[in-house]
Design a protein around this motif. Structure first.
Motif, PDB file in Angstrom:
ATOM      1  N   HIS A 537       0.796  -1.223   0.000  1.00 37.79           N
ATOM      2  CA  HIS A 537       0.000   0.000   0.000  1.00 37.79           C
ATOM      3  C   HIS A 537       0.837   1.285   0.000  1.00 37.79           C
ATOM      4  O   HIS A 537       0.269   2.376   0.106  1.00 37.79           O
ATOM      5  CB  HIS A 537      -0.919   0.017   1.226  1.00 37.79           C
ATOM      6  N   PHE A 538       2.169   1.183  -0.118  1.00 29.84           N
ATOM      7  CA  PHE A 538       3.021   2.365  -0.024  1.00 29.84           C
ATOM      8  C   PHE A 538       2.664   3.413  -1.077  1.00 29.84           C
ATOM      9  O   PHE A 538       2.461   4.593  -0.769  1.00 29.84           O
ATOM     10  CB  PHE A 538       4.492   1.973  -0.160  1.00 29.84           C
ATOM     11  N   ASN A 539       2.573   3.020  -2.336  1.00 33.50           N
ATOM     12  CA  ASN A 539       2.272   3.973  -3.404  1.00 33.50           C
ATOM     13  C   ASN A 539       0.897   4.601  -3.227  1.00 33.50           C
ATOM     14  O   ASN A 539       0.697   5.796  -3.476  1.00 33.50           O
ATOM     15  CB  ASN A 539       2.354   3.287  -4.767  1.00 33.50           C
ATOM     16  N   TYR A 543       0.529   8.534  -2.490  1.00 30.91           N
ATOM     17  CA  TYR A 543       0.110   9.100  -3.768  1.00 30.91           C
ATOM     18  C   TYR A 543       1.206   9.035  -4.816  1.00 30.91           C
ATOM     19  O   TYR A 543       1.253   9.855  -5.728  1.00 30.91           O
ATOM     20  CB  TYR A 543      -0.347  10.555  -3.598  1.00 30.91           C
ATOM     21  N   ARG A 544       2.096   8.062  -4.691  1.00 32.38           N
ATOM     22  CA  ARG A 544       3.141   7.904  -5.704  1.00 32.38           C
ATOM     23  C   ARG A 544       2.514   7.473  -7.024  1.00 32.38           C
ATOM     24  O   ARG A 544       1.710   6.540  -7.082  1.00 32.38           O
ATOM     25  CB  ARG A 544       4.164   6.854  -5.265  1.00 32.38           C
ATOM     26  N   GLY A 545       2.898   8.176  -8.103  1.00 33.23           N
ATOM     27  CA  GLY A 545       2.432   7.792  -9.425  1.00 33.23           C
ATOM     28  C   GLY A 545       1.055   8.300  -9.776  1.00 33.23           C
ATOM     29  O   GLY A 545       0.544   8.038 -10.858  1.00 33.23           O
ATOM     30  N   PHE A 551       2.808  14.969  -5.595  1.00 32.23           N
ATOM     31  CA  PHE A 551       3.503  14.675  -4.332  1.00 32.23           C
ATOM     32  C   PHE A 551       4.731  15.552  -4.183  1.00 32.23           C
ATOM     33  O   PHE A 551       5.014  16.077  -3.117  1.00 32.23           O
ATOM     34  CB  PHE A 551       3.895  13.201  -4.307  1.00 32.23           C
ATOM     35  N   ASN A 552       5.461  15.750  -5.286  1.00 38.29           N
ATOM     36  CA  ASN A 552       6.667  16.581  -5.213  1.00 38.29           C
ATOM     37  C   ASN A 552       6.330  18.011  -4.825  1.00 38.29           C
ATOM     38  O   ASN A 552       7.098  18.690  -4.155  1.00 38.29           O
ATOM     39  CB  ASN A 552       7.392  16.578  -6.564  1.00 38.29           C
TER      40      ASN A 552
END
Length: 562
Positions: A537-539, A543-545, A551-552
């Motif tokens: 569940h990390f991404n 909100y990665r990707g 996110f940046n």
């Protein structure tokens, strides 16, 4: 500091220490025009000159000439003004970035006089801010852009539009004012003489909520005019900020904001001291808690120097600002201002690992290329301490300790030095720290930390407990994780409770089952389940990707806070 009996202080704090909102509020409906009228009236009461008839380009340019002549005590000839204005103020080849750089770094321009001599012309006086003259205009019309536009309220500093305020009536979303400014930047700020591209700070308000942000647009001059080439990245609403008092209490109402942020000395201090024009051609305006921390350190240096309390814990203090709140920008501005004080010989910014040494140098270079000096070895550090031109030095505590141990009686120990420790909870203990404060004679030592050490979590050393206050001195300012979350400067915590173990079927009494809790927590099967869940569940959780979420951008907001 209770032993200092200060009778009078001439330094004006930029951020008000504490603010109680005004009890007088309009209960009736206020149109945008009524709000604007009340706003201008309050500015006039605060010493701004209201120019009710300045609504066109020719009048704006004429007023600019008058104000610059008054500031510089010099009368331009018509030919001198024409050359100066067309070449150095309203040059069509200058971009927004060029104009921001002029205000922030090149505010003294050289005039070529008719007799061939040169004369310095100040656009803004940064040494004595009260030499600058503030005016306010409204309903300025620009007819030469992509569309005919009319701006709400603009503050002129020595005739140059440096602050623009866009108002919406109460009840309208404040983002509508932000979007309006975006349209002005796209359609008309660049038009005519392009003077509105000098705006450094934007203020947006619907009366109830008021925010400010810097002119950090990434559009360049040619992209403004060519829609097909325009870069889609511009200002982001996430970069807007509320103003607050020194206790981090937000001041959202327009009238209260006007009495504090737009007080003449506050606004001029922000424009002249607390904006940072970076090596990436972006303009950052510091947030109130960053300004408070900076000024309290500078004030502590001044007061303790006068009382000759340097070289002791009384001469320093620490700043408790949470991780992600922009401590690097705060420390950079503090180091720059301290290095410019005539009584200070050196500013040392001390980190505790080599990788942080490089990282901090990179960040400092981002704010101002070449402002600080880093070192690869203790030998280089020694040369920098001996070089009067090296005013700001970034080093590790290990290198500084090696220098201290290897150079007993060195002349550097007699210099008046400010030492700033980054993440001081990591590096404040041990013989290295003790050796540094023992050998330097005239030092002020300050610490920045997101996790200060208090008595309840202090480590034992030589039979005593050392807290951050015992090592560095008074707590000068606090901006906690709660403050940062409330201001939306850092992301809030999100806690998901995932059940990884069940009570045995034959155990009914929960207190009996609780006996084996530690064993259950450390069970390999449970650790495996936790690990699998994190990886799976990390991404999703970060909100990665996700294309719909930057996110940046959020990381940049946390790091820069400007």
């Amino acid at each position: 500091m209770s032993n200092y009996n200060i009778v009078m202080s001439t330094n004006e704090a930029t951020v008000v220490a504490s603010y109680e909102k005004s009890s007088v509020r309009s209960e009736a409906y206020q149109s945008e025009a009524q709000l604007e009228s009340a706003f201008i009236k309050l500015l006039s009461q605060q010493g701004y000159e209201y120019l009710h008839n300045l609504t066109s380009s020719n009048v704006l340019i004429h007023n600019l000439r008058i104000q610059l002549e008054k500031l510089n005590n010099y009368q331009f000839t018509d030919s001198e003004w024409k050359r100066f204005f067309e070449c150095q103020i309203a040059n069509p080849n200058m971009s927004i970035q060029d104009k921001s750089k002029i205000i922030q770094e090149d505010h003294v321009q050289v005039l070529k006089r008719d007799n061939g001599q040169s004369k310095n012309i100040y656009l803004i006086d940064k040494n004595n801010v009260h030499n600058n003259y503030l005016q306010v205009i409204n309903q300025y019309e620009e007819n030469k852009g992509n569309h005919k536009t009319r701006y709400d309220v603009t503050v002129l500093v020595n005739g140059l539009p440096l602050v623009h305020i866009e108002l919406k009536r109460r009840g309208v979303a404040i983002k509508e004012a932000f979007n309006q400014i975006e349209r002005y930047q796209r359609d008309s700020f660049w038009a005519g003489s392009g003077l509105f591209e000098y705006v450094q700070i934007f203020v947006i308000s619907n009366g109830t909520n008021t925010k400010y942000y810097s002119n950090s647009t990434r559009f360049n001059h040619t992209e403004k005019r060519d829609k097909s080439k325009r870069n889609k990245t511009s200002n982001s609403f996430e970069f807007t900020s509320f103003w607050a008092d020194a206790n981090n209490k937000v001041i959202p109402d327009l009238m209260d904001f006007t009495k504090t942020f737009l007080a003449k000395h506050t606004l001029l201090n922000i424009l002249t001291k607390y904006c940072v024009y970076t090596a990436e051609d972006l303009l950052f305006v510091m947030r109130p808690y960053q300004i408070v921390a900076t000024e309290r350190i500078i004030n502590r240096i001044q007061v303790t120097t006068n009382y000759k309390k340097y070289g002791s814990i009384d001469g320093g203090g620490y700043i408790w600002h949470t991780t992600g709140s922009g401590k690097t920008l705060t420390s950079f501005k503090t180091a720059r201002l301290a290095s410019q004080m005539p009584e200070i010989d050196k500013v040392l910014f001390v980190v505790d690992r080599k990788d942080l040494d490089y990282q901090t140098m990179k960040e400092y270079d981002r704010f101002e290329k070449g402002a600080a000096n880093s070192n690869r070895s203790t030998a280089v550090l020694k040369k920098q301490l001996e070089d009067d031109n090296c005013k700001i030095i970034i080093t590790t505590i290990q290198k500084l300790s090696n220098f201290v141990n290897s150079n007993k009686g060195h002349e550097a120990f007699e210099k008046h030095i400010v030492i700033i420790f980054d993440e001081c909870h990591r590096s404040q203990f041990g013989d290295m720290h003790e050796a540094i404060v023992k050998n330097f004679k005239k030092y002020h030592i300050f610490g920045f930390t997101g996790t200060p050490i208090f008595s309840v979590n202090a480590g034992r050393r030589k039979g005593t407990f050392l807290t951050t206050a015992q090592t560095f001195g008074d707590q000068l300012h606090t901006y906690t994780i709660v403050d940062a979350i409330n201001d939306k400067n850092v992301l809030p915590f999100r806690v998901d409770y995932i059940k990884t173990m069940d009570m045995d079927n034959d155990v009914i009494d929960e207190s009996v089952w609780d006996i084996d809790r530690e064993k259950a927590y450390m069970a390999p099967k449970r650790i495996e389940l936790v690990t699998e869940y994190i990886l799976e569940h990390f991404n999703q959780k970060t909100y990665r990707g996700y294309e719909t979420f930057s996110f940046n951008k959020l990381i940049n907001i946390s790091e820069v806070a400007g």
